[in-house]
Design a protein around this motif. Structure first.
Motif, PDB file in Angstrom:
ATOM      1  N   LEU A   1       0.814  -1.205   0.000  1.00  0.00           N
ATOM      2  CA  LEU A   1       0.000   0.000   0.000  1.00  0.00           C
ATOM      3  C   LEU A   1       0.854   1.263   0.000  1.00  0.00           C
ATOM      4  N   PHE A   2       1.801   1.338   0.900  1.00  0.00           N
ATOM      5  CA  PHE A   2       2.614   2.551   1.020  1.00  0.00           C
ATOM      6  C   PHE A   2       3.532   2.739  -0.173  1.00  0.00           C
TER       7      PHE A   2
ATOM      8  N   THR B   1       4.510   5.762  -5.194  1.00  0.00           N
ATOM      9  CA  THR B   1       4.753   5.727  -6.637  1.00  0.00           C
ATOM     10  C   THR B   1       3.635   6.458  -7.373  1.00  0.00           C
ATOM     11  N   HIS B   2       2.396   6.176  -6.979  1.00  0.00           N
ATOM     12  CA  HIS B   2       1.231   6.782  -7.623  1.00  0.00           C
ATOM     13  C   HIS B   2       1.236   8.305  -7.499  1.00  0.00           C
ATOM     14  N   THR B   3       1.684   8.799  -6.358  1.00  0.00           N
ATOM     15  CA  THR B   3       1.694  10.247  -6.113  1.00  0.00           C
ATOM     16  C   THR B   3       3.023  10.886  -6.513  1.00  0.00           C
TER      17      THR B   3
ATOM     18  N   LYS C   1       0.156  14.146  -0.446  1.00  0.00           N
ATOM     19  CA  LYS C   1      -0.964  13.631  -1.235  1.00  0.00           C
ATOM     20  C   LYS C   1      -1.256  12.170  -0.881  1.00  0.00           C
ATOM     21  N   ALA C   2      -0.211  11.367  -0.722  1.00  0.00           N
ATOM     22  CA  ALA C   2      -0.387   9.965  -0.352  1.00  0.00           C
ATOM     23  C   ALA C   2      -1.054   9.850   1.023  1.00  0.00           C
ATOM     24  N   ALA C   3      -0.657  10.701   1.957  1.00  0.00           N
ATOM     25  CA  ALA C   3      -1.244  10.694   3.291  1.00  0.00           C
ATOM     26  C   ALA C   3      -2.716  11.083   3.240  1.00  0.00           C
TER      27      ALA C   3
ATOM     28  N   SER D   1      -6.110   9.294   4.524  1.00  0.00           N
ATOM     29  CA  SER D   1      -6.730  10.068   5.609  1.00  0.00           C
ATOM     30  C   SER D   1      -5.897  10.032   6.887  1.00  0.00           C
ATOM     31  N   ILE D   2      -4.585  10.145   6.712  1.00  0.00           N
ATOM     32  CA  ILE D   2      -3.690  10.269   7.864  1.00  0.00           C
ATOM     33  C   ILE D   2      -2.822  11.502   7.622  1.00  0.00           C
ATOM     34  N   ASN D   3      -2.122  11.962   8.674  1.00  0.00           N
ATOM     35  CA  ASN D   3      -1.277  13.137   8.450  1.00  0.00           C
ATOM     36  C   ASN D   3       0.053  12.730   7.811  1.00  0.00           C
ATOM     37  N   ARG D   4       0.718  13.693   7.202  1.00  0.00           N
ATOM     38  CA  ARG D   4       1.938  13.427   6.466  1.00  0.00           C
ATOM     39  C   ARG D   4       3.044  12.870   7.356  1.00  0.00           C
ATOM     40  N   GLY D   5       3.085  13.332   8.584  1.00  0.00           N
ATOM     41  CA  GLY D   5       4.098  12.844   9.516  1.00  0.00           C
ATOM     42  C   GLY D   5       3.961  11.355   9.779  1.00  0.00           C
TER      43      GLY D   5
END
Length: 87
Positions: free
Chosen positions: A46-47, A52-54, A60-62, A66-70
């Motif tokens: 997933l990660f 790769t997708h972003t 954007k991936a975060a 629906s989680i924060n970038r950190g």
């Protein structure tokens, strides 16, 4: 309902898990399957696919998760560090 195609075929994923559990389904003596590989494998896929997708955009991936970038960055680092230790 979401009309977009899911990147993960949920039915196929369920089938894979059931196939893993099926041999011990009725065997009560050895009904202790090792499924510890599932969560790490799913998170790794997933990660890495999201990053790769972003195109490397962690924010954007975060947001997609629906989680924060950190938190995304921390988990991605854990995944990439565990992969590098295996090589």
């Amino acid at each position: 309902m979401n009309d977009q195609l899911s990147p993960i075929d949920k039915d196929h994923f369920k089938k894979l898990i059931r196939q893993e559990l099926e041999p011990i389904w009725f065997d009560t003596k050895s009904a202790n399957p090792d499924m510890s590989w599932v969560t790490p494998a799913v998170l790794e896929i997933l990660f890495t696919e999201l990053i790769t997708h972003t195109r490397g955009n962690q924010s954007k991936a975060a947001r997609i998760l629906s989680i924060n970038r950190g938190n995304f960055s921390k988990k991605l680092n854990q995944i990439t560090n565990s992969e590098s230790r295996l090589v």
